[in-house]
Motif scaffolding. Sequence first.
Motif, PDB file in Angstrom:
ATOM      1  N   MET A   1      33.002  39.601   2.167  1.00 37.33           N
ATOM      2  CA  MET A   1      32.971  40.033   3.575  1.00 37.33           C
ATOM      3  C   MET A   1      31.771  40.784   3.783  1.00 37.33           C
ATOM      4  N   PRO A   2      30.901  40.406   4.908  1.00 36.68           N
ATOM      5  CA  PRO A   2      29.725  41.270   5.201  1.00 36.68           C
ATOM      6  C   PRO A   2      30.079  42.893   5.552  1.00 36.68           C
ATOM      7  N   VAL A   3      29.146  43.581   5.377  1.00 35.82           N
ATOM      8  CA  VAL A   3      29.383  44.919   5.684  1.00 35.82           C
ATOM      9  C   VAL A   3      28.911  45.046   7.243  1.00 35.82           C
ATOM     10  N   ASN A   4      29.439  45.763   8.155  1.00 36.66           N
ATOM     11  CA  ASN A   4      29.153  45.921   9.305  1.00 36.66           C
ATOM     12  C   ASN A   4      28.329  47.155   9.559  1.00 36.66           C
ATOM     13  N   PRO A   5      27.003  47.054   9.912  1.00 39.80           N
ATOM     14  CA  PRO A   5      26.342  48.197   9.982  1.00 39.80           C
ATOM     15  C   PRO A   5      26.699  49.058  10.945  1.00 39.80           C
ATOM     16  N   PHE A   6      27.271  48.598  12.064  1.00 38.55           N
ATOM     17  CA  PHE A   6      27.731  49.762  13.203  1.00 38.55           C
ATOM     18  C   PHE A   6      28.830  50.488  12.702  1.00 38.55           C
ATOM     19  N   ARG A   7      29.419  49.875  11.647  1.00 35.14           N
ATOM     20  CA  ARG A   7      30.625  50.746  11.162  1.00 35.14           C
ATOM     21  C   ARG A   7      30.251  51.770  10.194  1.00 35.14           C
ATOM     22  N   LEU A   8      29.191  51.363   9.429  1.00 32.70           N
ATOM     23  CA  LEU A   8      28.450  52.395   8.300  1.00 32.70           C
ATOM     24  C   LEU A   8      27.716  53.406   9.176  1.00 32.70           C
ATOM     25  N   GLU A   9      26.996  53.285  10.408  1.00 32.81           N
ATOM     26  CA  GLU A   9      26.461  54.052  11.344  1.00 32.81           C
ATOM     27  C   GLU A   9      27.453  55.141  12.069  1.00 32.81           C
ATOM     28  N   ALA A  10      28.576  54.408  12.311  1.00 35.06           N
ATOM     29  CA  ALA A  10      29.443  55.324  12.755  1.00 35.06           C
ATOM     30  C   ALA A  10      30.210  56.423  11.791  1.00 35.06           C
ATOM     31  N   ARG A  11      30.364  55.934  10.590  1.00 38.07           N
ATOM     32  CA  ARG A  11      30.869  56.786   9.443  1.00 38.07           C
ATOM     33  C   ARG A  11      29.781  57.805   9.304  1.00 38.07           C
ATOM     34  N   ARG A  12      28.352  57.387   9.123  1.00 43.51           N
ATOM     35  CA  ARG A  12      27.605  58.625   8.996  1.00 43.51           C
ATOM     36  C   ARG A  12      27.297  59.512  10.075  1.00 43.51           C
ATOM     37  N   ARG A  13      27.720  58.937  11.431  1.00 41.92           N
ATOM     38  CA  ARG A  13      27.609  59.924  12.485  1.00 41.92           C
ATOM     39  C   ARG A  13      28.788  60.924  12.322  1.00 41.92           C
ATOM     40  N   ALA A  14      29.847  60.444  11.933  1.00 39.99           N
ATOM     41  CA  ALA A  14      31.444  60.973  11.876  1.00 39.99           C
ATOM     42  C   ALA A  14      31.123  62.106  10.975  1.00 39.99           C
ATOM     43  N   GLY A  15      30.674  61.854   9.773  1.00 38.72           N
ATOM     44  CA  GLY A  15      30.289  63.079   8.912  1.00 38.72           C
ATOM     45  C   GLY A  15      29.526  64.194   9.431  1.00 38.72           C
ATOM     46  N   ARG A  16      28.426  63.888   9.834  1.00 42.53           N
ATOM     47  CA  ARG A  16      27.728  64.957  10.693  1.00 42.53           C
ATOM     48  C   ARG A  16      28.633  65.840  11.712  1.00 42.53           C
ATOM     49  N   ILE A  17      29.087  64.771  12.480  1.00 43.52           N
ATOM     50  CA  ILE A  17      29.967  65.621  13.748  1.00 43.52           C
ATOM     51  C   ILE A  17      31.122  66.452  13.108  1.00 43.52           C
ATOM     52  N   LEU A  18      31.649  66.040  11.940  1.00 39.55           N
ATOM     53  CA  LEU A  18      32.725  66.980  11.682  1.00 39.55           C
ATOM     54  C   LEU A  18      32.287  68.025  11.085  1.00 39.55           C
ATOM     55  N   ARG A  19      31.057  68.365  10.663  1.00 35.24           N
ATOM     56  CA  ARG A  19      30.609  69.563  10.221  1.00 35.24           C
ATOM     57  C   ARG A  19      30.413  70.733  11.344  1.00 35.24           C
ATOM     58  N   SER A  20      30.450  70.161  12.530  1.00 42.00           N
ATOM     59  CA  SER A  20      30.273  70.961  13.779  1.00 42.00           C
ATOM     60  C   SER A  20      31.421  71.170  14.466  1.00 42.00           C
ATOM     61  N   ALA A  21      31.959  72.231  14.712  1.00 41.95           N
ATOM     62  CA  ALA A  21      33.180  72.288  15.821  1.00 41.95           C
ATOM     63  C   ALA A  21      32.734  71.859  17.119  1.00 41.95           C
ATOM     64  N   THR A  22      31.554  72.378  17.606  1.00 48.13           N
ATOM     65  CA  THR A  22      31.049  71.889  18.836  1.00 48.13           C
ATOM     66  C   THR A  22      31.089  70.359  18.910  1.00 48.13           C
ATOM     67  N   ALA A  23      30.505  69.661  17.868  1.00 50.40           N
ATOM     68  CA  ALA A  23      30.261  68.447  18.185  1.00 50.40           C
ATOM     69  C   ALA A  23      31.409  67.641  18.005  1.00 50.40           C
ATOM     70  N   THR A  24      32.585  68.087  17.280  1.00 52.29           N
ATOM     71  CA  THR A  24      33.900  67.419  17.220  1.00 52.29           C
ATOM     72  C   THR A  24      34.456  67.677  18.411  1.00 52.29           C
TER      73      THR A  24
END
Length: 128
Positions: A1-24
């Motif tokens: 199954m091919p990797v969805n680059p949009f899901r990878l980008e969403a996961r990367r962004r999510a990791g950054r967001i969770l590290r900031s209460a304001t962003a979360t």
Amino acid sequence: MPVNPFRLEARRRAGRILRSATATRWLVQAVFNRSDRLKGRLGETFSDLILLASLLRDWVTGRYKNVPWGSLLTIAAALVYFLMPLDAIPDLVVALGLMDDVAVISRALTLTRSDLERYQQWRNEQER
């Protein structure tokens, strides 16, 4: 199954967001706003989005902390994906645009089921 680059980008962004209460907090509010606007088109997925966003809101405010990091990351990534206007099927494609979003949300629900059940039980106890 091919990797969805949009899901990878969403996961990367999510990791950054969770590290900031304001962003979360921003993520949670944006999901509440967008899901409310699309309520009619989302069907049953609307209540799933509200549950995911509520868990994240209660976690970031410190009301509920019993969530493993992996589940938080999965939930946040699904919510980020929901907000991304350009993903595997762009949301501008009227009849199909939310299909991939629903699939990603469904997968997040499956992966975090036990954590969501514990959270729902906690919420029910809070309402008593």
